[in-house]
Each structure stands twice: as C-alpha cells, then as structure tokens.
Design a protein around this motif. Structure first.
Motif, PDB file in Angstrom:
ATOM      1  N   VAL A   1       0.834  -1.201   0.000  1.00  0.00           N
ATOM      2  CA  VAL A   1       0.000   0.000   0.000  1.00  0.00           C
ATOM      3  C   VAL A   1       0.868   1.250   0.000  1.00  0.00           C
TER       4      VAL A   1
ATOM      5  N   ILE B   1       0.804   4.116  -2.890  1.00  0.00           N
ATOM      6  CA  ILE B   1       0.460   5.491  -2.513  1.00  0.00           C
ATOM      7  C   ILE B   1       1.671   6.401  -2.657  1.00  0.00           C
TER       8      ILE B   1
ATOM      9  N   SER C   1       1.995   7.276  -6.183  1.00  0.00           N
ATOM     10  CA  SER C   1       0.951   8.228  -6.547  1.00  0.00           C
ATOM     11  C   SER C   1       1.284   9.633  -6.052  1.00  0.00           C
ATOM     12  N   VAL C   2       1.790   9.727  -4.817  1.00  0.00           N
ATOM     13  CA  VAL C   2       2.184  11.037  -4.281  1.00  0.00           C
ATOM     14  C   VAL C   2       3.335  11.626  -5.084  1.00  0.00           C
TER      15      VAL C   2
ATOM     16  N   VAL D   1      -2.767  10.615  -2.137  1.00  0.00           N
ATOM     17  CA  VAL D   1      -3.275   9.516  -1.313  1.00  0.00           C
ATOM     18  C   VAL D   1      -4.598   8.996  -1.866  1.00  0.00           C
TER      19      VAL D   1
ATOM     20  N   GLY E   1      -4.186   7.187  -5.289  1.00  0.00           N
ATOM     21  CA  GLY E   1      -3.483   5.912  -5.215  1.00  0.00           C
ATOM     22  C   GLY E   1      -4.116   4.891  -4.303  1.00  0.00           C
ATOM     23  N   SER E   2      -5.146   5.285  -3.561  1.00  0.00           N
ATOM     24  CA  SER E   2      -5.714   4.395  -2.553  1.00  0.00           C
ATOM     25  C   SER E   2      -6.406   3.184  -3.172  1.00  0.00           C
TER      26      SER E   2
ATOM     27  N   ALA F   1      -4.056   0.671  -4.723  1.00  0.00           N
ATOM     28  CA  ALA F   1      -3.207   0.120  -3.661  1.00  0.00           C
ATOM     29  C   ALA F   1      -3.961  -0.937  -2.864  1.00  0.00           C
TER      30      ALA F   1
END
Length: 545
Positions: free
Chosen positions: A67, A71, A74-75, A127, A130-131, A134
């Motif tokens: 995860v 994330i 993604s960040v 976040v 990407g959550s 993930a």
C-alpha cells in the motif's frame, strides 16, 4: 474584502461569495476528473502489475508495504504534476489576469500559507488517487493475482465504469453551465431595456464649484454648439444615466393609507432628457421647456410608482420634498405636480427589480455631470472626431471624455462576462481531461478485447460492427451520467439565475447541445481506438497473450 452587499456607506466593489464558491466547486470537480483518470489508468493497468505484486508477496512483502509503495508512487506523481502545473501557471497567469481583470502574481501564490495549502492538496490527491489501486491489488492472495481476469479490474470493471460515468457527469455539468451563462449574458446584452440605448453618447462635463454660477452658465452653450453637427439629432443634460446610481431622495407621497415618507431613486435632468431616451408615455406629457413652471414644480414618475402608491389618477397627485426648519435659511416644504407617467424602463441593471422612479428638472443655477447626445447612424469614428474637434475649440483646457451608453451598460455585467470566460476555459479543460481519460480507457479496453476483436474479424464481422460494440459501453455510461448531471445543472442554473430580477429562460436545446457535444467527443475518441484495434492483423490478435 467582504461579501456583504447590504452596507449603506461602503465601497461598491465587493466580492461575490456565490462566484467564489462556484469557482471552488469547479476546481474540485476538475481535480476529481484528474484523480478519476489516474485511478482508471491504474486499475486498468493492474494486470501488468499483478505479477509484480504477486512476486513481492511471495518474497514476504506485507500488505502495508505494498500500500505504501502504491500510494508513495501516486504522491510522487502528484508532486511532479504540481511542479509542472506551477510552470504552466507561470506561463498562463498573464492570460488568466487578462480574462478575470485581476492582478495576481506568482509571488502571492508562493507565500507560506498558499504553499502549505498546495502541499496539503498534493498529499491529499496523491493519497486518494493511489488508494484504490493500492488496496485493490494488495488484498488478493498471490495465486489469485496470477489468475487472468482477477486483477484486471474486478470482473467487468464496475468501479471503472462508475468513475467514467462520474467523469461524464462532470463534463456535462460544465458544458451546460457554460452554455447557460452564455445564454444569460447574450440576453442581458440584447434585452429591451424600455428605452433606445443605441447611439447615445455620454460626454463628461467639467465640474466647477457648485456655487460658481458664472462658470456653469459658460458651460451651458456646449449643448447647442455640439448639436450644430448635422449627425447630432438630440441632446440633454443629466446628473445620472441609466445604469448609474442617481441617488435616493426621501420624498413624501399620498397613498390610500395616508401620506408616507418614501426613499426613491431619482433622475435629475433637463427638460429634453425623457424624450431623448425615447421612454414611452403611459399618461400625461413630457417636460415642456415652454412652460416655466415645469422647471420648478413638475415631476414625471414611472408605472412602478403608480402601482406602489395605489394611485388611481396619477396626474392628479403631488409629490412633496420635505422642508428643513433647521437649515439656514429654513427650507419650506416643496410641492411637485405629477405631469407624466412613463412606462417602466430599466434604469439600473437587470439584477434588481424596477422601483418607483421620480424624474425632475435640475436647477438652472447648477450644471450637470453629463451631456448626452443622440447620434444618427453612420461613421462613428468620423462623428467622434468631429465632436472632439469642436469640443477642443470650445473648451481647450478641458479633457474630452465620451462613452457610448451601450458600453456603460455592458459594464454592469462585467462579473457575468468574466464568469463566462473563466467557465469556458474550465469547460474546455474539463473536456480535454475527459478526452484523455476516454482515450486511455478505450486503449486498455481494446487491448483487453484483442482476442474477441480478432475472432470477430476472422468470422467476417464488419469494421463498423466492431466500432459500434466498442462505443456502446461508453454511450450507455454517458446516458446514465446525464440522469445525474442534468438535474444538478438545472438546480445550479436556477439558483444562479435567481440573482437576477430578470433573466432568460433556459431552453431544453441547451441541454441537447451539451449532450451532443460530449457524445461527439466520446464517439470520436473511442472510435479511433476501436478502428486501430479492428484493422490490426487478426492472426496477431489471436496470438495475443
């Protein structure tokens, strides 16, 4: 800066809370589209990363580590995105300032508080975007991740469909909103205001001291001198123009309930002004320069005044200017006779309803703020040059400052004009982001259906059938999205139009236009990918793994 429009002694330039809220909502919607695109692409590409996640799990990676990896990636993409966005903002900020008539600099945007907000937005977007991928990929056992179809988007990709539908709904909402603002703005500009506003030129008069009657007397011949030009058909002095605030006087009027004090808008003019505007008479007559008493004891009112005061015979009524016993010398009460009733006309913007209006002649001892001339249709540039030349001859030490009334009235709707321009830019950006998302999702859809397309082509399916089948899924999503977008747009547009006392009716054609536009963009985008997949070599498609 504040948003309170009810304060009496205050600057007229206030913020519009409704527009600030609207732009904030639009910004969130555009960010939502960007996040939806990222989530859709991440989940659509889950098949490629499934084996990677399976190997990491077999190697001992915990779900929390996976995860954090997704994330974190993604960040990182969000951080790269904000750096690129700041660069684009630096390039586009001058154009944005031109559109909004603001002066926003990069220095303000990079202040500590703003930078903190930007950082918070970046982290939040990273976040949230990407959550889903993930937590989606990390929840499967390794053996399931290696099984075809499990990680490719949860069966039929229902989540992707919901997100794509939300994207369609946002795009439809933005396009409908833009068209609604445009329709209202065009209506405001072309609406009949109840008087002839075309070809009226307002010239700002010099302003000597109020008690300098000799200076005012020297200015009065300007009207007749400028009217010597053959293209000037009428002229009048006035203290206020339609679209300007002429002030309010507390006057006394007789009503069925008795005599009351009534604060009313007023227009202080010379005798020619009502006829110059070409306002229509409902009863009585215009001011007559040949009747001396009109200058001191006569007024004209509008139909709204007659209705508000319950007058049966308005030409038999009086209006009173209260006296002032404390003044030096004491001022007695003044009685004014109503000699004419004009049909209601819009002397302010269409944001406000028409109120009772009183028109009277200004004192000959004083001047006026504006000289208004009606010009005949023709060469406007030549007409202005001739008037300015004559003005320079008559008043060489006074500046020439002239504006057409249509331009002044247009200034009343600057906020709506800016709203339209900004909303248009946002709508275009929304459509571009939607097209990007559509293109990517159509690409992955075609890639996942490569075998199916190859088999259909080998079995003799026509090209148009392949394109139709690829488009059908997205068109259905668009149809479902309009069931959400159009009611929300109808509600939002209705609330916005309530800020106007008078507004246009939003035609269903507007909604149909928005739907056809998004439908065209959707079909065109998806068809490009469908065509590429359909014309590919069927043999290679059947060998696709």
């Amino acid at each position: 800066m504040h948003f309170n429009n009810d304060l009496i002694y205050d600057t007229p330039k206030k913020g519009n809370k409704a527009y600030v809220t609207l732009f904030a909502i639009v910004a969130v919607l555009i960010l939502a589209i960007a996040c939806i695109n990222y989530i859709n692409m991440s989940t659509a590409d889950a098949t490629r990363r499934a084996k990677e996640v399976a190997l990491r799990k077999v190697s001992g990676a915990q779900r929390g580590q996976l995860v954090a990896q997704f994330i974190g990636g993604s960040v990182m993409i969000a951080i790269i995105g904000i750096i690129v966005a700041l660069g684009l903002l630096w390039l586009c900020l001058p154009a944005f300032n031109t559109i909004t008539d603001k002066e926003i600099g990069m220095g303000y945007l990079l202040q500590g508080s703003f930078a903190g907000v930007v950082l918070l937005i970046v982290l939040t977007i990273g976040v949230l975007a990407g959550s889903y991928p993930a937590f989606f990929l990390s929840r499967f056992a390794p053996q399931l991740l290696l099984k075809e179809g499990v990680a490719s988007g949860a069966g039929k990709g229902s989540v992707r469909k919901v997100l794509m539908g939300a994207q369609f709904a946002i795009a439809l909402f933005m396009v409908v909103g833009t068209l609604a603002v445009f329709a209202q703005l065009q209506w405001l500009r072309s609406n009949d205001m109840g008087f002839r506003k075309e070809n009226l030129l307002s010239i700002t008069m010099p302003q000597p001291r109020g008690d300098d009657t000799l200076a005012w007397d020297a200015l009065r011949p300007l009207k007749n001198e400028l009217m010597r030009e053959s293209f000037v058909t009428a002229g009048s002095y006035t203290q206020s123009l339609p679209g300007e605030s002429g002030g309010r006087w507390v006057l006394q009027v007789q009503t069925p309930e008795g005599r009351i004090d009534k604060p009313m808008p007023t227009m202080s003019t010379d005798a020619d002004f009502p006829a110059l505007l070409s306002v229509e008479l409902a009863a009585g007559r215009y001011f007559d320069p040949a009747i001396p008493s009109d200058a001191d004891n006569a007024v004209m009112v509008n139909e709204s005044a007659v209705k508000a005061f319950g007058w049966k015979d308005p030409l038999a009524e009086k209006i009173y200017i209260p006296g002032d016993a404390q003044a030096t010398p004491p001022q007695p009460e003044q009685q004014l006779t109503v000699i004419g009733v004009v049909k209601d006309f819009h002397y302010t913007s269409l944001h406000t309803p028409i109120e009772p209006l009183v028109m009277f002649q200004s004192s000959q001892r004083y001047g006026a703020r504006s000289l208004v001339l009606r010009l005949a249709p023709g060469d406007v540039g030549g007409q202005l040059a001739a008037l300015q030349k004559r003005w320079s001859t008559l008043r060489p030490n006074d500046d020439w400052d002239a504006t057409f009334l249509t331009d002044s009235i247009a200034q009343l709707y600057q906020a709506e004009d800016k709203l339209f321009r900004v909303f248009t830019a946002f709508a275009v950006l929304t459509i571009l982001l939607t097209v990007m998302g559509l293109y990517g999702l159509a690409y992955f859809t075609a890639k996942q259906r490569t075998r199916e397309i190859g088999i259909r082509r080998v079995m003799g399916a026509p090209l148009l059938d392949i394109v139709h089948r690829m488009n059908r899924e997205f068109v259905v999503l668009l149809g479902l999205a309009l069931l959400v977008a159009f009611p929300l747009a109808f509600y939002a547009i209705g609330r916005w139009l309530e800020t106007f006392a008078y507004h246009t009716d939003i035609s269903p054609v507007l909604y149909a236009t928005a739907l056809l536009l998004i439908l065209f963009v959707t079909v065109l985008t998806v068809s490009v990918q469908a065509y590429r997949a359909a014309v590919a070599d069927p043999v290679k498609a059947l060998r696709y793994e």
